[in-house]
Write a protein that holds these residues in place. Structure first.
Motif, PDB file in Angstrom:
ATOM      1  N   GLY A 363       0.823  11.030 -23.490  1.00  0.00           N
ATOM      2  CA  GLY A 363       0.431  10.031 -24.129  1.00  0.00           C
ATOM      3  C   GLY A 363       1.635   8.973 -24.868  1.00  0.00           C
ATOM      4  O   GLY A 363       2.607   9.256 -24.287  1.00  0.00           O
ATOM      5  N   PRO A 364       1.207   8.287 -25.776  1.00  0.00           N
ATOM      6  CA  PRO A 364       2.178   7.147 -26.294  1.00  0.00           C
ATOM      7  C   PRO A 364       3.198   8.036 -27.284  1.00  0.00           C
ATOM      8  O   PRO A 364       3.451   7.435 -28.195  1.00  0.00           O
ATOM      9  CB  PRO A 364       1.617   6.111 -26.849  1.00  0.00           C
ATOM     10  CG  PRO A 364       0.265   6.907 -27.458  1.00  0.00           C
ATOM     11  CD  PRO A 364      -0.046   7.849 -26.218  1.00  0.00           C
ATOM     12  N   GLU A 365       3.625   9.066 -27.020  1.00  0.00           N
ATOM     13  CA  GLU A 365       4.484   9.841 -27.698  1.00  0.00           C
ATOM     14  C   GLU A 365       5.916   9.283 -27.614  1.00  0.00           C
ATOM     15  O   GLU A 365       6.341   8.723 -26.775  1.00  0.00           O
ATOM     16  CB  GLU A 365       4.572  11.223 -27.125  1.00  0.00           C
ATOM     17  CG  GLU A 365       5.381  12.165 -28.202  1.00  0.00           C
ATOM     18  CD  GLU A 365       5.307  13.818 -27.765  1.00  0.00           C
ATOM     19  OE1 GLU A 365       5.854  14.516 -28.422  1.00  0.00           O
ATOM     20  OE2 GLU A 365       4.980  13.969 -26.557  1.00  0.00           O
ATOM     21  N   ARG A 366       6.533   9.482 -29.010  1.00  0.00           N
ATOM     22  CA  ARG A 366       7.912   8.809 -29.166  1.00  0.00           C
ATOM     23  C   ARG A 366       8.952  10.085 -29.424  1.00  0.00           C
ATOM     24  O   ARG A 366       8.633  10.370 -30.736  1.00  0.00           O
ATOM     25  CB  ARG A 366       7.916   7.730 -30.360  1.00  0.00           C
ATOM     26  CG  ARG A 366       7.005   6.502 -29.693  1.00  0.00           C
ATOM     27  CD  ARG A 366       7.250   5.271 -30.616  1.00  0.00           C
ATOM     28  NE  ARG A 366       6.678   4.204 -30.200  1.00  0.00           N
ATOM     29  CZ  ARG A 366       7.095   2.758 -30.246  1.00  0.00           C
ATOM     30  NH1 ARG A 366       8.171   2.506 -30.851  1.00  0.00           N
ATOM     31  NH2 ARG A 366       6.532   1.949 -29.666  1.00  0.00           N
ATOM     32  N   LEU A 367       9.365  10.453 -28.481  1.00  0.00           N
ATOM     33  CA  LEU A 367      10.216  11.844 -28.714  1.00  0.00           C
ATOM     34  C   LEU A 367      11.791  11.308 -28.623  1.00  0.00           C
ATOM     35  O   LEU A 367      12.327  10.646 -27.869  1.00  0.00           O
ATOM     36  CB  LEU A 367      10.067  12.232 -27.319  1.00  0.00           C
ATOM     37  CG  LEU A 367      10.901  13.546 -27.199  1.00  0.00           C
ATOM     38  CD1 LEU A 367      10.734  14.953 -28.224  1.00  0.00           C
ATOM     39  CD2 LEU A 367      10.782  14.273 -25.746  1.00  0.00           C
ATOM     40  N   ALA A 368      12.649  11.795 -29.857  1.00  0.00           N
ATOM     41  CA  ALA A 368      13.815  11.656 -29.628  1.00  0.00           C
ATOM     42  C   ALA A 368      14.561  13.154 -29.342  1.00  0.00           C
ATOM     43  O   ALA A 368      14.132  14.341 -29.640  1.00  0.00           O
ATOM     44  CB  ALA A 368      14.212  11.375 -31.246  1.00  0.00           C
ATOM     45  N   ILE A 369      15.839  12.917 -28.674  1.00  0.00           N
ATOM     46  CA  ILE A 369      16.418  14.170 -28.323  1.00  0.00           C
ATOM     47  C   ILE A 369      17.591  14.075 -28.919  1.00  0.00           C
ATOM     48  O   ILE A 369      18.489  12.877 -28.799  1.00  0.00           O
ATOM     49  CB  ILE A 369      16.419  14.213 -26.795  1.00  0.00           C
ATOM     50  CG1 ILE A 369      15.143  14.325 -26.211  1.00  0.00           C
ATOM     51  CG2 ILE A 369      17.489  15.319 -26.497  1.00  0.00           C
ATOM     52  CD1 ILE A 369      15.317  14.524 -24.738  1.00  0.00           C
ATOM     53  N   THR A 370      18.241  15.017 -29.736  1.00  0.00           N
ATOM     54  CA  THR A 370      19.520  14.992 -30.482  1.00  0.00           C
ATOM     55  C   THR A 370      20.338  16.160 -29.789  1.00  0.00           C
ATOM     56  O   THR A 370      19.915  17.202 -29.147  1.00  0.00           O
ATOM     57  CB  THR A 370      19.203  14.880 -31.823  1.00  0.00           C
ATOM     58  OG1 THR A 370      18.381  16.265 -32.397  1.00  0.00           O
ATOM     59  CG2 THR A 370      18.750  13.662 -32.352  1.00  0.00           C
ATOM     60  N   GLY A 371      21.425  16.412 -30.431  1.00  0.00           N
ATOM     61  CA  GLY A 371      22.308  17.440 -29.864  1.00  0.00           C
ATOM     62  C   GLY A 371      23.852  17.050 -29.978  1.00  0.00           C
ATOM     63  O   GLY A 371      24.112  16.130 -30.135  1.00  0.00           O
ATOM     64  N   ARG A 372      24.538  18.145 -30.227  1.00  0.00           N
ATOM     65  CA  ARG A 372      26.106  17.806 -30.189  1.00  0.00           C
ATOM     66  C   ARG A 372      26.407  17.099 -28.881  1.00  0.00           C
ATOM     67  O   ARG A 372      25.985  17.240 -28.017  1.00  0.00           O
ATOM     68  CB  ARG A 372      26.861  19.141 -30.760  1.00  0.00           C
ATOM     69  CG  ARG A 372      26.927  20.168 -29.542  1.00  0.00           C
ATOM     70  CD  ARG A 372      27.939  21.191 -29.778  1.00  0.00           C
ATOM     71  NE  ARG A 372      27.876  22.250 -28.450  1.00  0.00           N
ATOM     72  CZ  ARG A 372      28.534  22.059 -27.497  1.00  0.00           C
ATOM     73  NH1 ARG A 372      29.219  20.894 -27.182  1.00  0.00           N
ATOM     74  NH2 ARG A 372      28.660  23.042 -26.482  1.00  0.00           N
ATOM     75  N   ASN A 373      27.572  16.511 -29.261  1.00  0.00           N
ATOM     76  CA  ASN A 373      28.377  15.899 -27.815  1.00  0.00           C
ATOM     77  C   ASN A 373      28.841  17.008 -26.758  1.00  0.00           C
ATOM     78  O   ASN A 373      29.331  18.049 -27.248  1.00  0.00           O
ATOM     79  CB  ASN A 373      29.728  15.212 -28.581  1.00  0.00           C
ATOM     80  CG  ASN A 373      29.336  13.903 -29.261  1.00  0.00           C
ATOM     81  OD1 ASN A 373      30.047  13.714 -30.342  1.00  0.00           O
ATOM     82  ND2 ASN A 373      28.498  13.066 -28.797  1.00  0.00           N
ATOM     83  N   GLY A 374      28.352  16.792 -25.918  1.00  0.00           N
ATOM     84  CA  GLY A 374      28.669  17.625 -24.628  1.00  0.00           C
ATOM     85  C   GLY A 374      27.621  18.764 -24.248  1.00  0.00           C
ATOM     86  O   GLY A 374      27.519  19.572 -23.358  1.00  0.00           O
ATOM     87  N   ALA A 375      26.361  18.444 -25.217  1.00  0.00           N
ATOM     88  CA  ALA A 375      25.384  19.445 -25.071  1.00  0.00           C
ATOM     89  C   ALA A 375      24.264  19.251 -23.808  1.00  0.00           C
ATOM     90  O   ALA A 375      23.897  20.248 -23.166  1.00  0.00           O
ATOM     91  CB  ALA A 375      24.265  19.213 -26.043  1.00  0.00           C
ATOM     92  N   GLY A 376      24.536  18.010 -23.071  1.00  0.00           N
ATOM     93  CA  GLY A 376      23.841  17.740 -21.914  1.00  0.00           C
ATOM     94  C   GLY A 376      22.604  16.901 -22.140  1.00  0.00           C
ATOM     95  O   GLY A 376      21.724  16.826 -21.272  1.00  0.00           O
ATOM     96  N   LYS A 377      22.756  15.942 -23.063  1.00  0.00           N
ATOM     97  CA  LYS A 377      21.433  15.173 -23.380  1.00  0.00           C
ATOM     98  C   LYS A 377      21.507  14.202 -22.099  1.00  0.00           C
ATOM     99  O   LYS A 377      20.335  13.948 -21.675  1.00  0.00           O
ATOM    100  CB  LYS A 377      21.579  14.242 -24.791  1.00  0.00           C
ATOM    101  CG  LYS A 377      21.845  15.088 -25.713  1.00  0.00           C
ATOM    102  CD  LYS A 377      22.099  14.814 -27.209  1.00  0.00           C
ATOM    103  CE  LYS A 377      23.131  13.804 -27.203  1.00  0.00           C
ATOM    104  NZ  LYS A 377      24.448  14.736 -27.200  1.00  0.00           N
ATOM    105  N   THR A 378      22.647  13.208 -21.517  1.00  0.00           N
ATOM    106  CA  THR A 378      22.289  12.504 -20.562  1.00  0.00           C
ATOM    107  C   THR A 378      21.979  13.081 -19.582  1.00  0.00           C
ATOM    108  O   THR A 378      21.087  12.579 -18.431  1.00  0.00           O
ATOM    109  CB  THR A 378      23.661  11.903 -20.542  1.00  0.00           C
ATOM    110  OG1 THR A 378      23.864  10.987 -21.743  1.00  0.00           O
ATOM    111  CG2 THR A 378      23.682  10.828 -19.256  1.00  0.00           C
ATOM    112  N   THR A 379      22.438  14.420 -19.305  1.00  0.00           N
ATOM    113  CA  THR A 379      22.077  15.145 -18.211  1.00  0.00           C
ATOM    114  C   THR A 379      20.409  15.478 -17.994  1.00  0.00           C
ATOM    115  O   THR A 379      19.798  15.483 -16.939  1.00  0.00           O
ATOM    116  CB  THR A 379      22.893  16.700 -17.939  1.00  0.00           C
ATOM    117  OG1 THR A 379      24.239  16.169 -18.144  1.00  0.00           O
ATOM    118  CG2 THR A 379      22.480  17.414 -16.653  1.00  0.00           C
ATOM    119  N   LEU A 380      20.014  15.733 -19.013  1.00  0.00           N
ATOM    120  CA  LEU A 380      18.683  16.012 -19.291  1.00  0.00           C
ATOM    121  C   LEU A 380      17.832  14.849 -18.742  1.00  0.00           C
ATOM    122  O   LEU A 380      16.934  15.022 -18.359  1.00  0.00           O
ATOM    123  CB  LEU A 380      18.352  16.385 -20.656  1.00  0.00           C
ATOM    124  CG  LEU A 380      16.758  16.586 -21.066  1.00  0.00           C
ATOM    125  CD1 LEU A 380      16.186  17.604 -20.056  1.00  0.00           C
ATOM    126  CD2 LEU A 380      16.607  16.971 -22.415  1.00  0.00           C
TER     127      LEU A 380
END
Length: 525
Positions: A363-380
């Motif tokens: 649905g219209p969920e608004r999800l934030a993904i955080t994490g330390r630098n280098g954790a792989g957020k952009t990769t995810l």
């Protein structure tokens, strides 16, 4: 005493667009937050001070050693950590000396920097990069093993190693996680010279002792931090709004009195003409009275005209004090999703850097993904788009590099919405503040804030309408006005959001409904 002195500084772009014309200012010891709308010249001013750009006229004097952290470090992925730190030649000379093969030139290169490796490792550790360089041999690591945030911190360490007296920082918190930002705040607070910071990071600007605002090619200094600056500006805006109300009232009054004066003069003229025609007095006396009446009428008319003109000038001056706070207003019903509608579904997917993640977005969920630098957020985020999502989607990368740089804003949007009518596209662009000729500017000529608005227009006006937006550090390089534009645009979006950001204030303002942290063990939250 470290300071920056600008005298009669003038600069214009090659196309003749003026940026500064006769700017005079002295920034003495202290911490300055440099603010202003995108395109006001903040980064340009830093480049002028750093001698990256030559001024058209005037002088720039920097007292002491200068350090400059650029917004775009422009670092090649193949470079080593010690090359970025600028200590590779000294290290090579040291190693030759230690191996017994050193020459006189090697000793000259080293000079007094016998502890340069230890100092570098200690400074990296102070800014949270100790895990990169636990030993001096880690200085040989290459940049392609570092995240964007780690690269920014590395660039800062490179500047601090030169022990500068004046430090210029252009968006230093870009891509930094919360822990890294805290360490950067501490490093800036401990710097005893002159610091000039261009940043959209409210928390960093709150730590400044002076706010320097660029507006209309001029600089104005406000004592105190960003909140103090905001209060001062708001008080001035309230005064300006009151002055406009008073000036408009006076304008109406003077205009009304001018009309009444003209009616009165017309009546006198008709009466005088009637007396002349009836010849009730000698001709010479009547002529003299007519001339006196004309002179008196002229003075009265001119007096009222001057009052109207004065009232108009006061109104113009009051309106010039009022800032242009344009807002993005978009309504995107086509992006609406139903509650429970499946958007993203990842099940035990292993990312390239190790974590195994499972993720469901509905649905219209608004999800934030955080994490330390280098954790792989952009990769995810990249992995999410390769599954692919169950609804039409669009992605906003960190660099906003989604344009054909040689095509106009209008043409870029038309490419993304090929079945839309031209007037429909231009109406949509107007809601993103690209009105008239502004929509026909090439993407390559846009400022940072304009690029953001254009990127949002390309994404949100696309066909089919995106039911999912994926945003990777969308607040990077934005001034605070543009940051407001971003939150306004997202407020009108009806679909699902997946946002990578370290700025909690921004996440709160866009109404994030769920927040997950990416760790070596996967997504936690």
């Amino acid at each position: 005493m470290a300071d920056i002195s600008l005298s009669d500084l003038s600069f214009a772009w090659p196309d003749g667009t003026p940026v500064f014309d006769g700017l005079d200012v002295v920034l003495g010891p202290g911490h300055f937050g440099l603010v202003g709308a995108n395109g006001a010249g903040k980064s340009t001013l830093l480049r002028l001070v750093a001698r990256d750009l030559p001024p058209a006229r005037g002088s720039i004097t920097v007292t002491g050693q200068l350090g400059y952290l650029r917004q775009d470090l422009g670092l090649a992925a193949g470079r080593r950590v010690d090359e970025v730190l600028g200590i590779d030649e000294v290290r090579n000379a040291l190693h030759r000396i230690e191996s017994g093969g050193g020459t006189d030139s090697d000793f000259e290169v080293v000079g007094a920097q016998w502890d340069i490796e230890e100092r570098a490792v200690a400074l990296l550790g102070r800014l949270g990069l100790g895990y990169l360089t636990g030993t001096v041999r880690q200085l040989d690591r290459r940049l392609d093993t570092l995240s964007g945030g780690e690269t920014v911190l590395l660039g800062l360490v490179a500047q601090l190693l030169t022990e500068p007296d004046v430090l210029l920082l252009d968006e230093p918190t870009n891509n930094l996680d919360r822990a890294a930002r805290t360490r950067l705040y501490e490093a800036v607070a401990q710097f005893t010279g002159t610091v000039v910071v261009v940043s959209h990071d409210r928390d960093l600007l709150e730590r400044m002792d002076t706010i320097a605002e660029l507006r209309g090619g001029a600089m104005r200094l406000f004592g105190g931090n960003y909140s103090d600056y905001e209060r001062t500006v708001e008080q001035e805006q309230e005064t300006a709004r009151a002055a406009i109300r008073d000036a408009r009232g006076d304008m109406r009054k003077q205009s009304r009195e001018l009309v009444e004066a003209r009616i009165k003069l017309d009546r006198r003229q008709r009466y005088g003409q009637k007396m002349f025609e009836n010849k009730r007095e000698p001709k010479i006396i009547m002529g003299q009275r007519k001339r006196q009446a004309e002179v008196s009428a002229g003075k009265l008319r001119n007096n009222h005209l001057e009052k109207v003109e004065d009232a108009r000038n006061r109104l113009d001056q009051a309106e010039e004090m009022l800032r242009d706070d344009r807002e993005i207003r978009v309504d995107l019903p086509g992006t609406r999703l139903h509650p429970g509608q499946e958007v993203v579904g990842l099940h035990e997917v292993r990312l390239a850097n190790g974590p195994v993640v499972s993720l469901a977005v509905r649905g219209p969920e608004r999800l934030a993904i955080t994490g330390r630098n280098g954790a792989g957020k952009t990769t995810l985020l990249r992995r999410i788009t390769t599954e692919p999502p169950r609804v039409p989607w669009r992605s906003l990368p960190q660099r906003l590099d989604i344009f054909d740089e040689h095509r106009t804003v209008y043409e870029n949007v038309a490419d993304a919405a090929q079945h839309a009518e031209p007037q429909q596209i231009r109406a949509g662009l107007a809601r993103f503040l690209f009105r008239g000729a502004a929509a026909d500017v090439p993407a390559a000529a846009l400022s940072g804030g304009e690029r953001l608005r254009a990127a949002l227009a390309v994404l949100l006006l696309a066909e089919p309408a995106p039911g999912l937006l994926i945003l990777d550090e969308p607040t990077n390089n934005l001034d605070l006005v543009s940051l407001g534009h971003l939150t306004q645009a997202l407020a009108g979006y009806r679909g699902a959001l997946i946002v990578v950001s370290h700025e909690q204030r921004f996440l709160d303002e866009i109404g994030v409904t769920r927040q997950l942290e990416l760790t070596p063990a996967g997504l936690v939250g």
